[in-house]
Enzyme design. Structure first.
Site, PDB file in Angstrom:
ATOM      1  N   LYS A  62       3.732  -0.495  -0.252  1.00 50.59           N
ATOM      2  CA  LYS A  62       2.595  -1.307   0.003  1.00 50.59           C
ATOM      3  C   LYS A  62       1.582  -0.899  -0.421  1.00 50.59           C
ATOM      4  CE  LYS A  62       1.503  -1.749   5.299  1.00 50.59           C
ATOM      5  NZ  LYS A  62       1.151  -0.970   6.059  1.00 50.59           N
ATOM      6  N   ARG A  68       0.591   8.945   8.377  1.00 48.67           N
ATOM      7  CA  ARG A  68      -0.972   9.034   8.774  1.00 48.67           C
ATOM      8  C   ARG A  68      -0.941  10.995   9.217  1.00 48.67           C
ATOM      9  NH1 ARG A  68       2.069   5.304  11.994  1.00 48.67           N
ATOM     10  NH2 ARG A  68       1.327   3.140  11.767  1.00 48.67           N
ATOM     11  N   GLU A 116      -1.983  -2.500  -0.728  1.00 47.32           N
ATOM     12  CA  GLU A 116      -2.655  -3.744   0.136  1.00 47.32           C
ATOM     13  C   GLU A 116      -4.243  -3.912  -0.138  1.00 47.32           C
ATOM     14  OE1 GLU A 116      -2.122  -1.740   3.914  1.00 47.32           O
ATOM     15  OE2 GLU A 116      -4.427  -0.768   3.798  1.00 47.32           O
ATOM     16  N   SER A 158      -6.202   4.314  12.246  1.00 41.76           N
ATOM     17  CA  SER A 158      -5.987   5.917  11.447  1.00 41.76           C
ATOM     18  C   SER A 158      -6.358   5.780   9.643  1.00 41.76           C
ATOM     19  CB  SER A 158      -4.394   6.192  11.569  1.00 41.76           C
ATOM     20  OG  SER A 158      -4.069   5.162  11.141  1.00 41.76           O
ATOM     21  N   GLN A 168      -4.969   7.226   7.039  1.00 43.72           N
ATOM     22  CA  GLN A 168      -3.736   7.255   6.423  1.00 43.72           C
ATOM     23  C   GLN A 168      -3.551   6.766   4.650  1.00 43.72           C
ATOM     24  OE1 GLN A 168      -2.894   2.233   6.832  1.00 43.72           O
ATOM     25  NE2 GLN A 168      -3.679   3.333   8.743  1.00 43.72           N
ATOM     26  N   HIS A 172      -0.308   4.907   1.817  1.00 44.38           N
ATOM     27  CA  HIS A 172       1.106   4.440   1.834  1.00 44.38           C
ATOM     28  C   HIS A 172       1.981   4.714   0.683  1.00 44.38           C
ATOM     29  CE1 HIS A 172      -0.035   1.567   4.519  1.00 44.38           C
ATOM     30  NE2 HIS A 172      -1.684   1.407   3.789  1.00 44.38           N
ATOM     31  N   LYS A 204      -0.803   8.038  16.803  1.00 43.24           N
ATOM     32  CA  LYS A 204       0.828   8.435  16.541  1.00 43.24           C
ATOM     33  C   LYS A 204       0.873   9.408  15.767  1.00 43.24           C
ATOM     34  CE  LYS A 204       0.414   3.060  16.634  1.00 43.24           C
ATOM     35  NZ  LYS A 204       0.545   2.410  15.935  1.00 43.24           N
ATOM     36  N   HIS A 262      -7.216   6.304   3.236  1.00 46.11           N
ATOM     37  CA  HIS A 262      -8.323   5.380   3.588  1.00 46.11           C
ATOM     38  C   HIS A 262      -8.332   5.323   5.110  1.00 46.11           C
ATOM     39  CE1 HIS A 262      -4.288   3.185   3.201  1.00 46.11           C
ATOM     40  NE2 HIS A 262      -4.974   2.650   3.821  1.00 46.11           N
TER      41      HIS A 262
END
Length: 421
Positions: free
Chosen positions: A134, A296, A136, A107, A109, A111, A302, A277
């Site tokens: 989050k 998302r 990453e 997706s 998205q 964070h 979702k 991203h």
């Protein structure tokens, strides 16, 4: 059980629709090395290495068939984590280490940062499961594609002309305002440019489903009618994403605004808070803060939280190459990927035939996974009682303060190690 601070782990897989099938997946290949039976029809999307409660790792111990969890090992031996890290993270590891195997796009998205994460958790605990941020990092294991950050503004302006369907979705007024704002006369006014970019992205993401579906159908039909030789990489990406998420997903249009990033093995991107991203294809090593917070807004069946995503993004823009990290040398045969956060760093070690490398003790806990070749691992040089096999897919937890000696067999060895110092 090991007395050297090194413990072999069995790690759980996650099956999501976008994962690669069966043994095509690095996740499945690696998991099979610790006993997992691979179903050729099942998507194996992620291998989780750590203490996260959604898929906690367990310690492989022949003397204890109950296989204690990694978290219980640390709870019974806080020195393996260090008391300070143990106290700060309530006995959990500060990071979650993963392997991802991607067959189709994830997706669109972002964070949340810690402030937004705490608010979302408080207001919508059924959607946002914890209050943490989050950040990453993804390091390519195989050729890897992603959408990451907003493109340079002049590229976006060109796309509004090249893809009139995008301009129609956004509307003529905002389209003209954006092109005027980001023109040569205003190119250095960052705040003004970010505001114009936010307006543009918001209009696109909030387009009606009917209009998105209609315009996307027109766009894909127009591109599909062209000879393949006339289609550039982005044209082909738009067609591919529409096939993966048919029926008019606004995330397909996002590819026209976000950077298309291609990585070769060993190249990496870091995704801080509030950066848009989407991973598209390939296998990667991923490390993140121990959170599952995702906002998302496209390329997904979702829950989509468009308002939160539009408001939270930082609207930084720049080239695709600027999204990539530059690792630093670490020892003679290793590279250090050290993002600008406290929770984790990652070391990549590549040894050729019969080479070896010593890693000094790291202050905090670490997890390593062998991604190629084979060799031996010792907790301290010359102490044969702490000798462990290194084989593709093997995962080890290394307690704080444990020096390592890594030695390759004839075919060499490659491993990744995530740690908190």
């Amino acid at each position: 059980m090991s007395q050297t601070g090194i413990y072999r782990l069995q790690c759980k897989t996650q099956s999501y629709d976008w994962g690669k099938l069966g043994n095509e997946s690095k996740v499945a290949q690696f998991a099979s090395q610790s006993g997992a039976v691979v179903d050729p029809t099942k998507p194996y999307a992620e291998l989780w290495m750590g203490t996260h409660p959604n898929a906690p790792s367990v310690v492989l111990d022949e003397s204890n068939p109950d296989q204690p969890s990694l978290k219980s090992l640390i709870e019974n031996n806080p020195n393996l984590s260090t008391q300070a890290i143990y106290d700060e993270f309530n006995g959990d590891l500060p990071f979650l280490f993963k392997i991802l195997s991607i067959r189709k796009a994830l997706s669109i998205q972002a964070h949340p940062d810690k402030t937004l994460g705490a608010r979302l958790f408080k207001e919508f605990p059924n959607v946002y499961k914890d209050p943490n941020h989050k950040p990453e990092m993804a390091i390519a294991l195989t050729p890897f594609e992603a959408l990451c950050g907003f493109r340079p503004l002049n590229e976006i302006a060109r796309h509004l002309e090249k893809y009139p369907e995008l301009a129609d979705l956004i509307g003529p007024e905002l389209t003209n305002d954006f092109i005027s704002t980001v023109g040569d006369n205003n190119k250095d006014d960052i705040n003004k440019n970010k505001h114009a970019l936010k307006q543009l992205f918001s209009a696109m993401m909030n387009g009606s489903e009917t209009k998105v579906t209609e315009l996307l159908s027109i766009l894909v039909s127009r591109l599909s009618a062209l000879p393949v030789s006339d289609l550039d990489t982005l044209d082909q990406l738009v067609i591919r994403l529409d096939k993966q998420y048919p029926g008019g997903d606004v995330g397909v249009f996002s590819a026209l605004l976000l950077n298309y990033v291609v990585m070769t093995p060993g190249q990496a991107i870091f995704l801080g808070a509030n950066e848009p991203h989407a991973y598209l294809s390939g296998d990667c090593v991923e490390c993140m803060a121990a959170s599952d917070n995702v906002v998302r807004a496209g390329l997904t069946p979702k829950f989509k939280d468009v308002k939160v995503l539009v408001d939270m993004l930082n609207y930084r823009y720049g080239s695709a190459e600027s999204q990539k990290m530059t690792p630093a040398p670490y020892g003679s045969h290793s590279l250090l990927y050290d993002p600008p956060i406290d929770e984790f760093s990652v070391i990549l070690t590549r040894l050729e035939s019969n080479q070896d490398e010593k890693h000094p003790p790291i202050q905090g806990p670490s997890i390593l996974i062998v991604t190629g070749g084979s060799g031996r691992l010792t907790g301290e040089a010359l102490k044969t009682e702490s000798n462990f096999s290194l084989k593709e897919g093997y995962v080890y937890f290394v307690g704080a303060g444990t020096p390592l000696n890594i030695q390759a067999n004839d075919q060499g060895v490659e491993l990744y190690r995530a740690y908190k110092a």
